[in-house]
Design a protein around this motif. Sequence first.
Motif, PDB file in Angstrom:
ATOM      1  N   ARG A 164      66.408   1.521  92.189  1.00 20.73           N
ATOM      2  CA  ARG A 164      65.347   2.467  91.810  1.00 20.73           C
ATOM      3  C   ARG A 164      64.161   2.302  92.754  1.00 20.73           C
ATOM      4  NH1 ARG A 164      64.474   5.753  87.701  1.00 20.73           N
ATOM      5  NH2 ARG A 164      62.421   6.066  86.767  1.00 20.73           N
ATOM      6  N   THR A 165      63.597   3.415  93.201  1.00 17.79           N
ATOM      7  CA  THR A 165      62.426   3.381  94.077  1.00 17.79           C
ATOM      8  C   THR A 165      61.283   4.133  93.401  1.00 17.79           C
ATOM      9  OG1 THR A 165      63.793   3.297  96.081  1.00 17.79           O
ATOM     10  CG2 THR A 165      61.496   3.982  96.333  1.00 17.79           C
ATOM     11  N   LEU A 166      60.127   3.477  93.323  1.00 17.33           N
ATOM     12  CA  LEU A 166      58.945   4.059  92.700  1.00 17.33           C
ATOM     13  C   LEU A 166      57.831   4.153  93.731  1.00 17.33           C
ATOM     14  CD1 LEU A 166      58.923   1.876  89.437  1.00 17.33           C
ATOM     15  CD2 LEU A 166      59.842   4.193  89.678  1.00 17.33           C
ATOM     16  N   ALA A 167      57.135   5.259  93.746  1.00 10.67           N
ATOM     17  CA  ALA A 167      55.970   5.409  94.619  1.00 10.67           C
ATOM     18  C   ALA A 167      54.785   4.725  93.956  1.00 10.67           C
ATOM     19  CB  ALA A 167      55.671   6.877  94.863  1.00 10.67           C
ATOM     20  N   VAL A 168      54.076   3.893  94.701  1.00 13.12           N
ATOM     21  CA  VAL A 168      52.907   3.208  94.147  1.00 13.12           C
ATOM     22  C   VAL A 168      51.885   4.222  93.638  1.00 13.12           C
ATOM     23  CG1 VAL A 168      50.945   1.705  94.720  1.00 13.12           C
ATOM     24  CG2 VAL A 168      53.233   1.140  95.554  1.00 13.12           C
ATOM     25  N   ALA A 169      51.805   5.369  94.293  1.00 20.11           N
ATOM     26  CA  ALA A 169      50.865   6.407  93.871  1.00 20.11           C
ATOM     27  C   ALA A 169      51.186   6.949  92.479  1.00 20.11           C
ATOM     28  CB  ALA A 169      50.865   7.553  94.886  1.00 20.11           C
ATOM     29  N   ASP A 170      52.424   6.751  92.010  1.00 21.59           N
ATOM     30  CA  ASP A 170      52.825   7.240  90.694  1.00 21.59           C
ATOM     31  C   ASP A 170      52.644   6.190  89.601  1.00 21.59           C
ATOM     32  OD1 ASP A 170      53.561   9.679  91.765  1.00 21.59           O
ATOM     33  OD2 ASP A 170      55.650   9.090  92.086  1.00 21.59           O
ATOM     34  N   LEU A 171      52.169   5.005  89.978  1.00 20.58           N
ATOM     35  CA  LEU A 171      52.012   3.925  89.005  1.00 20.58           C
ATOM     36  C   LEU A 171      50.596   3.889  88.465  1.00 20.58           C
ATOM     37  CD1 LEU A 171      53.906   1.032  90.844  1.00 20.58           C
ATOM     38  CD2 LEU A 171      54.817   2.679  89.191  1.00 20.58           C
ATOM     39  N   GLU A 172      50.475   3.496  87.199  1.00 19.93           N
ATOM     40  CA  GLU A 172      49.148   3.325  86.606  1.00 19.93           C
ATOM     41  C   GLU A 172      48.874   1.880  86.224  1.00 19.93           C
ATOM     42  OE1 GLU A 172      48.923   5.755  83.165  1.00 19.93           O
ATOM     43  OE2 GLU A 172      50.320   4.533  81.964  1.00 19.93           O
ATOM     44  N   GLY A 173      49.847   1.004  86.418  1.00 21.08           N
ATOM     45  CA  GLY A 173      49.624  -0.401  86.098  1.00 21.08           C
ATOM     46  C   GLY A 173      50.864  -1.238  86.315  1.00 21.08           C
ATOM     47  N   VAL A 174      50.674  -2.563  86.196  1.00 20.31           N
ATOM     48  CA  VAL A 174      51.751  -3.535  86.338  1.00 20.31           C
ATOM     49  C   VAL A 174      51.623  -4.546  85.209  1.00 20.31           C
ATOM     50  CG1 VAL A 174      52.849  -5.223  87.848  1.00 20.31           C
ATOM     51  CG2 VAL A 174      51.617  -3.308  88.845  1.00 20.31           C
ATOM     52  N   GLU A 175      52.734  -4.914  84.604  1.00 18.58           N
ATOM     53  CA  GLU A 175      52.755  -5.948  83.571  1.00 18.58           C
ATOM     54  C   GLU A 175      53.575  -7.135  84.062  1.00 18.58           C
ATOM     55  OE1 GLU A 175      52.664  -3.321  79.412  1.00 18.58           O
ATOM     56  OE2 GLU A 175      54.402  -4.519  79.951  1.00 18.58           O
ATOM     57  N   TRP A 176      52.980  -8.320  84.026  1.00 21.80           N
ATOM     58  CA  TRP A 176      53.730  -9.546  84.337  1.00 21.80           C
ATOM     59  C   TRP A 176      53.581 -10.479  83.159  1.00 21.80           C
ATOM     60  CZ3 TRP A 176      52.258 -14.745  84.871  1.00 21.80           C
ATOM     61  CH2 TRP A 176      53.260 -15.596  85.353  1.00 21.80           C
ATOM     62  N   GLN A 177      54.712 -10.868  82.585  1.00 18.70           N
ATOM     63  CA  GLN A 177      54.719 -11.747  81.424  1.00 18.70           C
ATOM     64  C   GLN A 177      55.722 -12.864  81.667  1.00 18.70           C
ATOM     65  OE1 GLN A 177      52.888 -11.470  78.352  1.00 18.70           O
ATOM     66  NE2 GLN A 177      53.687 -13.539  78.112  1.00 18.70           N
ATOM     67  N   PRO A 178      55.288 -14.129  81.757  1.00 20.74           N
ATOM     68  CA  PRO A 178      56.242 -15.220  81.980  1.00 20.74           C
ATOM     69  C   PRO A 178      57.063 -15.510  80.724  1.00 20.74           C
ATOM     70  CG  PRO A 178      54.052 -16.115  81.590  1.00 20.74           C
ATOM     71  CD  PRO A 178      53.899 -14.621  81.629  1.00 20.74           C
ATOM     72  N   ALA A 179      58.223 -16.069  80.919  1.00 19.00           N
ATOM     73  CA  ALA A 179      59.044 -16.487  79.786  1.00 19.00           C
ATOM     74  C   ALA A 179      58.328 -17.614  79.049  1.00 19.00           C
ATOM     75  CB  ALA A 179      60.416 -16.952  80.268  1.00 19.00           C
ATOM     76  N   PRO A 216      57.966 -17.312  88.762  1.00 15.07           N
ATOM     77  CA  PRO A 216      56.537 -17.123  89.077  1.00 15.07           C
ATOM     78  C   PRO A 216      56.289 -16.285  90.326  1.00 15.07           C
ATOM     79  CG  PRO A 216      56.962 -19.405  88.464  1.00 15.07           C
ATOM     80  CD  PRO A 216      58.300 -18.746  88.612  1.00 15.07           C
ATOM     81  N   LEU A 217      57.263 -16.236  91.242  1.00 16.00           N
ATOM     82  CA  LEU A 217      57.065 -15.457  92.463  1.00 16.00           C
ATOM     83  C   LEU A 217      56.934 -13.965  92.169  1.00 16.00           C
ATOM     84  CD1 LEU A 217      59.458 -17.188  95.028  1.00 16.00           C
ATOM     85  CD2 LEU A 217      57.023 -17.577  94.630  1.00 16.00           C
ATOM     86  N   MET A 218      57.470 -13.534  91.031  1.00 15.27           N
ATOM     87  CA  MET A 218      57.308 -12.128  90.664  1.00 15.27           C
ATOM     88  C   MET A 218      55.837 -11.787  90.450  1.00 15.27           C
ATOM     89  SD  MET A 218      59.968 -10.196  90.647  1.00 15.27           S
ATOM     90  CE  MET A 218      61.770 -10.277  90.704  1.00 15.27           C
ATOM     91  N   ALA A 219      55.019 -12.802  90.156  1.00 14.72           N
ATOM     92  CA  ALA A 219      53.583 -12.561  90.010  1.00 14.72           C
ATOM     93  C   ALA A 219      52.964 -12.136  91.337  1.00 14.72           C
ATOM     94  CB  ALA A 219      52.893 -13.819  89.484  1.00 14.72           C
ATOM     95  N   LEU A 220      53.545 -12.593  92.450  1.00 16.04           N
ATOM     96  CA  LEU A 220      53.041 -12.179  93.757  1.00 16.04           C
ATOM     97  C   LEU A 220      53.286 -10.691  93.984  1.00 16.04           C
ATOM     98  CD1 LEU A 220      54.120 -15.171  96.041  1.00 16.04           C
ATOM     99  CD2 LEU A 220      51.923 -14.764  94.914  1.00 16.04           C
ATOM    100  N   VAL A 221      54.458 -10.215  93.578  1.00 14.80           N
ATOM    101  CA  VAL A 221      54.751  -8.776  93.705  1.00 14.80           C
ATOM    102  C   VAL A 221      53.788  -7.987  92.823  1.00 14.80           C
ATOM    103  CG1 VAL A 221      56.493  -6.991  93.455  1.00 14.80           C
ATOM    104  CG2 VAL A 221      57.173  -9.285  94.157  1.00 14.80           C
ATOM    105  N   ALA A 222      53.586  -8.484  91.594  1.00 11.41           N
ATOM    106  CA  ALA A 222      52.659  -7.801  90.686  1.00 11.41           C
ATOM    107  C   ALA A 222      51.267  -7.705  91.290  1.00 11.41           C
ATOM    108  CB  ALA A 222      52.607  -8.549  89.351  1.00 11.41           C
ATOM    109  N   ALA A 223      50.804  -8.803  91.903  1.00  8.30           N
ATOM    110  CA  ALA A 223      49.464  -8.821  92.499  1.00  8.30           C
ATOM    111  C   ALA A 223      49.379  -7.906  93.712  1.00  8.30           C
ATOM    112  CB  ALA A 223      49.088 -10.247  92.884  1.00  8.30           C
ATOM    113  N   ALA A 224      50.424  -7.906  94.546  1.00  9.90           N
ATOM    114  CA  ALA A 224      50.418  -7.073  95.749  1.00  9.90           C
ATOM    115  C   ALA A 224      50.348  -5.588  95.378  1.00  9.90           C
ATOM    116  CB  ALA A 224      51.654  -7.353  96.594  1.00  9.90           C
ATOM    117  N   VAL A 225      51.064  -5.193  94.338  1.00  8.05           N
ATOM    118  CA  VAL A 225      51.025  -3.796  93.890  1.00  8.05           C
ATOM    119  C   VAL A 225      49.692  -3.495  93.206  1.00  8.05           C
ATOM    120  CG1 VAL A 225      52.090  -2.096  92.355  1.00  8.05           C
ATOM    121  CG2 VAL A 225      53.531  -3.640  93.706  1.00  8.05           C
ATOM    122  N   GLN A 226      49.229  -4.442  92.371  1.00  2.68           N
ATOM    123  CA  GLN A 226      47.965  -4.246  91.667  1.00  2.68           C
ATOM    124  C   GLN A 226      46.813  -4.022  92.639  1.00  2.68           C
ATOM    125  OE1 GLN A 226      47.516  -4.295  88.079  1.00  2.68           O
ATOM    126  NE2 GLN A 226      45.649  -3.328  88.824  1.00  2.68           N
TER     127      GLN A 226
END
Length: 297
Positions: A164-179, A216-226
Motif C-alpha cells: 500500500r502506498t499513501l501520499a503524505v499530503a493525504d495524511l492528517e496524523g500518525v499513531e505510534w503505540q508500543p507493545a 522502537p525503530l518504527m517510532a523513527l518512521v512516525a517522527a519522519a512523517v510527523q
Amino acid sequence: MAEIIQKDGTWTFDGETLRLTPGRDKNVGLLRRTLGELAVPLEALAGISLEQGKKAGRLRLRLRDGADPLLHATGGRLAEPHDPYQLTVESDRYGVAEYFTEEVRTALLLEQIPSGPVTGYLLPGPPLPLSVSAGDGTVSSDGERVRLEWNWKTEDAKAAAGPRTLAVADLEGVEWQPAAGLENGHLRFLVRHAPTKVPAKYDPNAVELWGFKKDPLMALVAAAVQARLPHPSAPAAPALDGPRAPEADGPAPPGRAAEDDHDALLRRLRELGELHRSGILTDEEFTLAKQAILKRM
C-alpha cells in the motif's frame, strides 16, 4: 564549551546547540544508536535536570511542547534505553554533570528562552529516505509517500490487498503505540476523511507491533512523517466565505506558503548539518547560518 562523556553517551553544549551522541554501552537502545547524533538548538529547550542516585544518576532534557516531531509522535512513550533526551551519569561525574546543567540553565536565562509550547518544529526529525521492518510489515518513506509492505506473519485479509502506498499530503496524523504487556502495539497512518477503528492487525494503513527488538525503530518512521505534516499548534489558515478560483500568477494561499517555507527551512537545516559534519562549513559559518534559519522558523 561544556561537555560530559559517559558510557551511555556524550553531551556537549557550545552555548547555542546541544549535541547528544549515543554511547556504545550495551544498555543504549537500538533507536538511540540508529538515530545517531542529535543537534538540539537552545530555542527548543524548556529545561534540564540532574537526578542523583547512590551509584548512578541521570541528566534529563525537557523540550518545549511541539519542538520535536519524535516526541510528538511517541507521546512520551519511549522507554528509557531509547529516549535520546536522557543520559546515565556515574556518581563520580556528578560534579561535571552539575556544571553542565548550570551552563545550559544560564544560557536559557541569558537568552530569555521561553518554556512554553511552539507552533513549529525546531528539530527536523530523522533523515529520509527511511525504511524499517518490524511486526507484520515494512514501512518506507521518502518524505512524499509512505509505502507499507507485508510479510509472512501478516493477517491474510490485510496481506491480500498487497503493498500500500499513501501520499503524505493525504495524511492528517500518525499513531505510534508500543507493545505493553499482553497488548500489541502499532504504527498507524491516519488518512484524511477515512477514520477507522479497525485493529492494526486488520488495518491496511497500520503495522502491528509485538514487542520485539526492532519495534522502537518504527517510532523513527512516525517522527519522519510527523515532521512533514502541518504542526498541530500552527495557526489555522483563515476560512473563506466561499469558493474562490486560484489567482493566475498570484501568491500562494497563506497556509500552503507557510508549509512550503517551513519544509524548505527544514531541508536547508539538514543540509547545513551535513555540510558541517563533513567539514565543508566551519563551526562559525554553521552557527551563523543556523541562527538565520531558526529566526525565520
